[in-house]
Design a protein around this motif. Structure first.
Motif, PDB file in Angstrom:
ATOM      1  N   ALA A   1       0.836  -1.202   0.000  1.00 33.69           N
ATOM      2  CA  ALA A   1       0.000   0.000   0.000  1.00 33.69           C
ATOM      3  C   ALA A   1       0.870   1.250   0.000  1.00 33.69           C
ATOM      4  O   ALA A   1       0.573   2.224  -0.706  1.00 33.69           O
ATOM      5  CB  ALA A   1      -0.929  -0.011   1.210  1.00 33.69           C
ATOM      6  N   SER A   2       1.936   1.234   0.758  1.00 32.65           N
ATOM      7  CA  SER A   2       2.854   2.366   0.808  1.00 32.65           C
ATOM      8  C   SER A   2       3.499   2.604  -0.550  1.00 32.65           C
ATOM      9  O   SER A   2       3.608   3.744  -1.015  1.00 32.65           O
ATOM     10  CB  SER A   2       3.924   2.119   1.867  1.00 32.65           C
TER      11      SER A   2
ATOM     12  N   THR B   1       0.921   4.064  -2.915  1.00 32.64           N
ATOM     13  CA  THR B   1       0.687   5.470  -2.572  1.00 32.64           C
ATOM     14  C   THR B   1       1.826   6.347  -3.086  1.00 32.64           C
ATOM     15  O   THR B   1       1.587   7.414  -3.656  1.00 32.64           O
ATOM     16  CB  THR B   1       0.520   5.641  -1.054  1.00 32.64           C
ATOM     17  N   GLN B   2       3.048   5.886  -2.896  1.00 33.72           N
ATOM     18  CA  GLN B   2       4.204   6.653  -3.378  1.00 33.72           C
ATOM     19  C   GLN B   2       4.169   6.814  -4.889  1.00 33.72           C
ATOM     20  O   GLN B   2       4.434   7.902  -5.405  1.00 33.72           O
ATOM     21  CB  GLN B   2       5.505   5.970  -2.967  1.00 33.72           C
TER      22      GLN B   2
ATOM     23  N   ASN C   1       1.409   9.281  -5.780  1.00 32.53           N
ATOM     24  CA  ASN C   1       1.850  10.638  -5.455  1.00 32.53           C
ATOM     25  C   ASN C   1       2.863  11.152  -6.473  1.00 32.53           C
ATOM     26  O   ASN C   1       2.825  12.326  -6.861  1.00 32.53           O
ATOM     27  CB  ASN C   1       2.427  10.708  -4.040  1.00 32.53           C
TER      28      ASN C   1
END
Length: 105
Positions: free
Chosen positions: A90-91, A94-95, A98
């Motif tokens: 998930a991280s 997200t990165q 972004n």
């Protein structure tokens, strides 16, 4: 294409994962349990944790009598459903999102 349908590949992979049992257990115990290093510390730590988890589950399924293909798929499912791995994925997603938004993609 080489894959689990190829008997030579499948058997060699099984040998590799079986041989990795002791080093994998050592990694998990010495690094993540004894040293209290977070598997989310960085990508190599998460990869090491995921690999150790995969080997652990794969060999557990093999020891329960499951065939190579079933053990591989089940171990993969166990790793991907682990909260630490899900948080890492998930991280990463997200990165990447972004970065796309920041770069106007």
């Amino acid at each position: 294409m080489v894959g689990l349908n190829d008997i030579d590949f499948r058997n060699a992979l099984d040998d590799l994962l079986t041989a990795a049992t002791e080093p994998s257990e050592r990694l998990m115990n010495n690094v993540f349990v004894t040293s209290h290093i977070s598997p989310l510390q960085n990508q190599p730590a998460t990869f090491g944790f995921g690999a150790g988890l995969f080997v652990h589950h794969y060999n557990n399924f093999r020891n329960e009598g499951h065939d190579i293909e079933t053990s591989f798929a089940a171990a993969q499912a166990e790793v991907l459903s682990h909260p630490v791995i899900q948080e890492f994925l998930a991280s990463m997603a997200t990165q990447n999102i972004n970065k796309g938004v920041t770069n106007g993609v």
